[in-house]
Design a protein around this motif. Sequence first.
Motif, PDB file in Angstrom:
ATOM      1  N   ASP A  21       0.857  -1.179   0.000  1.00  0.00           N
ATOM      2  CA  ASP A  21       0.000   0.000   0.000  1.00  0.00           C
ATOM      3  C   ASP A  21       0.898   1.236   0.000  1.00  0.00           C
ATOM      4  N   ARG A  22       0.343   2.336  -0.475  1.00  0.00           N
ATOM      5  CA  ARG A  22       1.125   3.569  -0.652  1.00  0.00           C
ATOM      6  C   ARG A  22       1.722   4.084   0.658  1.00  0.00           C
ATOM      7  N   THR A  23       0.971   3.984   1.746  1.00  0.00           N
ATOM      8  CA  THR A  23       1.450   4.487   3.034  1.00  0.00           C
ATOM      9  C   THR A  23       2.678   3.713   3.498  1.00  0.00           C
ATOM     10  N   THR A  24       2.626   2.389   3.399  1.00  0.00           N
ATOM     11  CA  THR A  24       3.760   1.561   3.800  1.00  0.00           C
ATOM     12  C   THR A  24       4.962   1.826   2.904  1.00  0.00           C
ATOM     13  N   LEU A  25       4.718   1.937   1.605  1.00  0.00           N
ATOM     14  CA  LEU A  25       5.811   2.210   0.678  1.00  0.00           C
ATOM     15  C   LEU A  25       6.465   3.551   0.997  1.00  0.00           C
ATOM     16  N   THR A  26       5.651   4.567   1.216  1.00  0.00           N
ATOM     17  CA  THR A  26       6.200   5.891   1.539  1.00  0.00           C
ATOM     18  C   THR A  26       7.067   5.829   2.796  1.00  0.00           C
ATOM     19  N   ALA A  27       6.592   5.127   3.817  1.00  0.00           N
ATOM     20  CA  ALA A  27       7.368   4.989   5.057  1.00  0.00           C
ATOM     21  C   ALA A  27       8.686   4.256   4.816  1.00  0.00           C
ATOM     22  N   ASN A  28       8.678   3.279   3.921  1.00  0.00           N
ATOM     23  CA  ASN A  28       9.890   2.528   3.627  1.00  0.00           C
ATOM     24  C   ASN A  28      10.859   3.298   2.738  1.00  0.00           C
ATOM     25  N   LEU A  29      10.345   4.230   1.955  1.00  0.00           N
ATOM     26  CA  LEU A  29      11.209   5.016   1.071  1.00  0.00           C
ATOM     27  C   LEU A  29      11.884   6.184   1.790  1.00  0.00           C
ATOM     28  N   LYS A  30      11.269   6.678   2.858  1.00  0.00           N
ATOM     29  CA  LYS A  30      11.806   7.845   3.567  1.00  0.00           C
ATOM     30  C   LYS A  30      13.270   7.672   4.006  1.00  0.00           C
ATOM     31  N   PRO A  31      13.648   6.550   4.639  1.00  0.00           N
ATOM     32  CA  PRO A  31      15.059   6.403   5.032  1.00  0.00           C
ATOM     33  C   PRO A  31      16.006   6.377   3.830  1.00  0.00           C
ATOM     34  N   LEU A  32      15.554   5.805   2.718  1.00  0.00           N
ATOM     35  CA  LEU A  32      16.387   5.776   1.515  1.00  0.00           C
ATOM     36  C   LEU A  32      16.560   7.180   0.948  1.00  0.00           C
ATOM     37  N   GLU A  33      15.498   7.963   1.028  1.00  0.00           N
ATOM     38  CA  GLU A  33      15.568   9.347   0.569  1.00  0.00           C
ATOM     39  C   GLU A  33      16.508  10.152   1.466  1.00  0.00           C
ATOM     40  N   ARG A  34      16.413   9.958   2.789  1.00  0.00           N
ATOM     41  CA  ARG A  34      17.300  10.672   3.726  1.00  0.00           C
ATOM     42  C   ARG A  34      18.765  10.318   3.488  1.00  0.00           C
ATOM     43  N   ARG A  35      19.037   9.073   3.099  1.00  0.00           N
ATOM     44  CA  ARG A  35      20.407   8.638   2.809  1.00  0.00           C
ATOM     45  C   ARG A  35      20.898   9.118   1.444  1.00  0.00           C
ATOM     46  N   GLY A  36      20.007   9.755   0.687  1.00  0.00           N
ATOM     47  CA  GLY A  36      20.385  10.274  -0.625  1.00  0.00           C
ATOM     48  C   GLY A  36      20.432   9.204  -1.706  1.00  0.00           C
ATOM     49  N   LEU A  37      19.737   8.077  -1.491  1.00  0.00           N
ATOM     50  CA  LEU A  37      19.766   6.976  -2.449  1.00  0.00           C
ATOM     51  C   LEU A  37      18.669   7.080  -3.503  1.00  0.00           C
ATOM     52  N   LEU A  38      17.666   7.901  -3.240  1.00  0.00           N
ATOM     53  CA  LEU A  38      16.610   8.111  -4.226  1.00  0.00           C
ATOM     54  C   LEU A  38      16.118   9.536  -4.135  1.00  0.00           C
ATOM     55  N   VAL A  39      15.410   9.927  -5.172  1.00  0.00           N
ATOM     56  CA  VAL A  39      14.829  11.272  -5.215  1.00  0.00           C
ATOM     57  C   VAL A  39      13.344  11.143  -5.507  1.00  0.00           C
ATOM     58  N   MET A  40      12.550  11.952  -4.819  1.00  0.00           N
ATOM     59  CA  MET A  40      11.110  12.033  -5.059  1.00  0.00           C
ATOM     60  C   MET A  40      10.824  13.415  -5.604  1.00  0.00           C
ATOM     61  N   GLN A  41      10.179  13.440  -6.767  1.00  0.00           N
ATOM     62  CA  GLN A  41       9.866  14.718  -7.398  1.00  0.00           C
ATOM     63  C   GLN A  41       8.415  14.713  -7.857  1.00  0.00           C
ATOM     64  N   PRO A  42       7.800  15.901  -7.881  1.00  0.00           N
ATOM     65  CA  PRO A  42       6.434  15.971  -8.410  1.00  0.00           C
ATOM     66  C   PRO A  42       6.417  15.531  -9.876  1.00  0.00           C
TER      67      PRO A  42
END
Length: 100
Positions: A21-42
């Motif tokens: 589900d989107r909520t779980t995915l978002t929570a799992n992506l946040k640490p990767l984003e903080r580590r600079g491993l991915l980017v989220m853009q509009p």
Amino acid sequence: MALNRPGAPRLGELAKFLAMDRTTLTANLKPLERRGLLVMQPDSSDKRSRRIGLSDAGRDLLVQAVPIWRKTHDDVDVLLGRDDTQFLKADLLSLSFGEA
């Protein structure tokens, strides 16, 4: 691995692909984003939607991780004792997507 593709998927597309589900995915992506491993853009065509892609650091780490990922999958196949994993994959698809 799910982000290793030419175009950055939308969050909803990635959630569906990963059967999350989107909520779980978002929570799992946040640490990767903080580590600079991915980017989220509009999304350029729909500002309400976000696209997720690997950063350069994320791609570099993926290059290191792929051999480990492949070996782990090979080890699991050996543990399952099957030479042909086609039936297992079909069973898993049936469970996750309701297909035969």
